[in-house]
Design a protein around this motif. Structure first.
Motif, short mmCIF file in Angstrom:
data_model
loop_
_atom_site.label_atom_id
_atom_site.label_comp_id
_atom_site.label_asym_id
_atom_site.label_seq_id
_atom_site.Cartn_x
_atom_site.Cartn_y
_atom_site.Cartn_z
N PHE A 22 -8.76 6.08 3.44
CA PHE A 22 -7.78 5.80 2.39
C PHE A 22 -6.49 5.24 2.99
O PHE A 22 -5.96 4.23 2.51
CB PHE A 22 -7.49 7.10 1.63
N ILE A 23 -5.98 5.89 4.03
CA ILE A 23 -4.71 5.48 4.63
C ILE A 23 -4.83 4.13 5.31
O ILE A 23 -3.92 3.28 5.21
CB ILE A 23 -4.21 6.56 5.61
N ASP A 24 -5.92 3.88 5.99
CA ASP A 24 -6.12 2.58 6.65
C ASP A 24 -6.24 1.45 5.63
O ASP A 24 -5.85 0.30 5.90
CB ASP A 24 -7.35 2.62 7.54
N TYR A 25 -6.78 1.76 4.46
CA TYR A 25 -6.94 0.75 3.41
C TYR A 25 -5.57 0.29 2.88
O TYR A 25 -5.32 -0.90 2.71
CB TYR A 25 -7.78 1.32 2.27
N PHE A 26 -4.67 1.26 2.64
CA PHE A 26 -3.37 0.94 2.06
C PHE A 26 -2.27 0.76 3.10
O PHE A 26 -1.24 0.14 2.83
CB PHE A 26 -2.94 2.03 1.07
N GLY A 27 -2.48 1.32 4.31
CA GLY A 27 -1.44 1.29 5.34
C GLY A 27 -0.64 2.57 5.31
O GLY A 27 -0.23 3.03 4.23
N VAL A 28 -0.40 3.17 6.46
CA VAL A 28 0.27 4.46 6.52
C VAL A 28 1.67 4.41 5.93
O VAL A 28 2.16 5.40 5.34
CB VAL A 28 0.31 4.98 7.98
N GLU A 29 2.33 3.25 6.02
CA GLU A 29 3.68 3.13 5.48
C GLU A 29 3.69 3.14 3.95
O GLU A 29 4.73 3.34 3.31
CB GLU A 29 4.34 1.83 5.98
N HIS A 48 3.85 9.93 -10.24
CA HIS A 48 3.36 8.63 -10.69
C HIS A 48 4.44 7.56 -10.60
O HIS A 48 4.15 6.38 -10.40
CB HIS A 48 2.85 8.73 -12.13
N GLY A 49 5.68 7.99 -10.73
CA GLY A 49 6.76 7.03 -10.66
C GLY A 49 7.17 6.69 -9.23
O GLY A 49 8.01 5.81 -9.02
N TYR A 50 6.54 7.37 -8.27
CA TYR A 50 6.87 7.10 -6.87
C TYR A 50 6.00 5.94 -6.38
O TYR A 50 4.87 5.77 -6.82
CB TYR A 50 6.64 8.35 -6.02
N HIS A 51 6.51 5.18 -5.42
CA HIS A 51 5.89 3.91 -5.07
C HIS A 51 4.72 4.02 -4.09
O HIS A 51 4.05 3.03 -3.84
CB HIS A 51 6.94 2.96 -4.48
N LYS A 52 4.47 5.21 -3.54
CA LYS A 52 3.43 5.31 -2.52
C LYS A 52 2.13 5.88 -3.05
O LYS A 52 2.10 6.55 -4.09
CB LYS A 52 3.94 6.18 -1.36
N LYS A 53 1.04 5.58 -2.35
CA LYS A 53 -0.28 6.12 -2.68
C LYS A 53 -0.36 7.55 -2.16
O LYS A 53 0.08 7.84 -1.05
CB LYS A 53 -1.39 5.27 -2.06
N MET A 54 -0.95 8.45 -2.95
CA MET A 54 -0.87 9.87 -2.66
C MET A 54 -2.18 10.50 -2.20
O MET A 54 -3.25 10.21 -2.74
CB MET A 54 -0.40 10.63 -3.90
N LEU A 55 -2.07 11.36 -1.19
CA LEU A 55 -3.16 12.23 -0.79
C LEU A 55 -2.84 13.62 -1.33
O LEU A 55 -1.74 14.16 -1.08
CB LEU A 55 -3.33 12.29 0.73
N VAL A 56 -3.77 14.19 -2.08
CA VAL A 56 -3.51 15.43 -2.82
C VAL A 56 -4.53 16.50 -2.43
O VAL A 56 -5.73 16.20 -2.28
CB VAL A 56 -3.58 15.18 -4.34
#
Length: 356
Positions: free
Chosen positions: A29-36, A191-199
């Motif tokens: 997941f992180i490699d797909y979107f980028g850690v940043e 949801h309003g935050y700009h980053k992709k989430m690991l939950v």
């Protein structure tokens, strides 16, 4: 698409194999979107503490995001602040405002959603709780408006798979019940935050979480959400904490061998061939005023425990409350008024249905 059989197989795997799979799903997941562009949703609870530990071993600089509802235990908030690179978000509404607008969280998210939607539908029939007409309608499947069942989803209160009919008397209470608190207090800020989430959610915790996993598996790329621990169990989380000597929030107490039975811990009990673990403090944390699942607790219960450990917070939960101009019970400046709500629910389902 994942299946229930696959989920059961994954849940039965040894912890070491689960860990490797979780690491692989998180890395994918992180490699797909980028850690940043990614962050770990960090509640300060033991599940998200384990996920943060796993992910930061792979990506030490990944951001943690904590949604501060102001209803977390003080120990949780202190624990969160002990981590570096943590972003704190706040909801736009207070908990009291959410209750006033939507209703109190009781029983479960599934039941609360159905009660909330049913009341909205019945309101469209110009019916009010407590009238003979209203009670006649909700007491019989034959008289229940068809549109209510449509709003409630397949089967509604009378689902063949899940029997919700036992909860229809909740519609007669003088306060509203809903599932909207989590949406307003936790989901919307994230949801309003700009980053992709690991939950760190576990499929075993609820039917909703299992259904979500069955739809997407661990990684929902289109939604920008990863749940790489979905197939873990509560025991897996506790064993990971124990094996790694992982610090957790002090409100949990210690992770010990044995099985919870009130205040006693039996070190002779085994769980599927492995020594059972439990915490000496809270079993779960989350919002201290939440009523979801409180009726299922076999020991003293979260509210009784809160009375002993955090009397000021307990009084805020139980005291106060008042009727609004429409005759609906709501929080006021003196407190949330949960005592009134719990007494009303207990009058239907039994004296100690929800303990406080």
């Amino acid at each position: 698409m994942p299946t229930k059989d696959e989920l059961r197989i994954l849940q039965a795997l040894p912890l070491e194999m689960k860990l490797r799979r979780t690491e692989a799903r998180a890395k994918e997941f992180i490699d797909y979107f980028g850690v940043e562009n990614c962050a770990v949703s960090f509640s300060g609870g033991k599940d998200s503490t384990v996920l943060a530990h796993i992910v930061r071993k792979l990506y030490p600089d990944i951001e943690l995001v904590f949604c501060n509802t102001t209803l977390e235990y003080p120990e949780i908030q202190k624990f969160v602040k002990s981590f570096d690179n943590v972003t704190i978000l706040y909801p736009k509404m207070t908990y009291a405002q959410v209750i006033q607008k939507y209703g109190y969280p009781f029983i479960s998210k599934e039941v609360a959603e159905r009660v909330y939607n049913a009341r909205r539908c019945l309101a469209s029939y110009n019916l009010t709780g407590g009238t003979s007409t209203f009670n006649t309608i909700i007491s019989s499947q034959e008289h229940f408006p068809m549109r209510v069942s449509q709003l409630l989803g397949t089967g509604g209160f009378f689902s063949k798979r899940y029997d919700f009919s036992k909860w229809r008397d909740l519609l007669t209470l003088d306060f509203h019940i809903s599932n909207m608190c989590c949406n307003e207090m936790k989901k919307k800020p994230l949801h309003g935050y700009h980053k992709k989430m690991l939950v760190a959610t576990l499929a075993e915790e609820s039917q909703l979480r299992q259904t979500a996993w069955l739809k997407t598996g661990c990684n929902a790329f289109e939604q920008g959400v990863s749940k790489p621990m979905s197939f873990w169990t509560e025991q897996d989380v506790l064993h990971y904490i124990k094996r790694n000597n992982l610090p957790i929030a002090s409100v949990y107490g210690e992770v010990v061998y044995g099985k919870r039975d009130g205040a006693k811990y039996d070190n002779t009990l085994l769980d599927i061939g492995n020594v059972s673990l439990c915490t000496t403090g809270c079993e779960r944390t989350g919002c201290f005023a939440c009523g979801f699942g409180a009726h299922r607790e076999k020991s003293e219960g979260r509210f009784v425990a809160l009375k002993h450990t955090h009397p000021r917070l307990y009084n805020y939960c139980m005291d106060g409350g008042e009727y609004n101009s429409e005759g609906v019970w709501q929080p006021n400046t003196k407190g949330l008024g949960l005592r009134h709500c719990i007494d009303a629910i207990n009058s239907i389902y039994g004296k100690n249905f929800i303990k406080y």
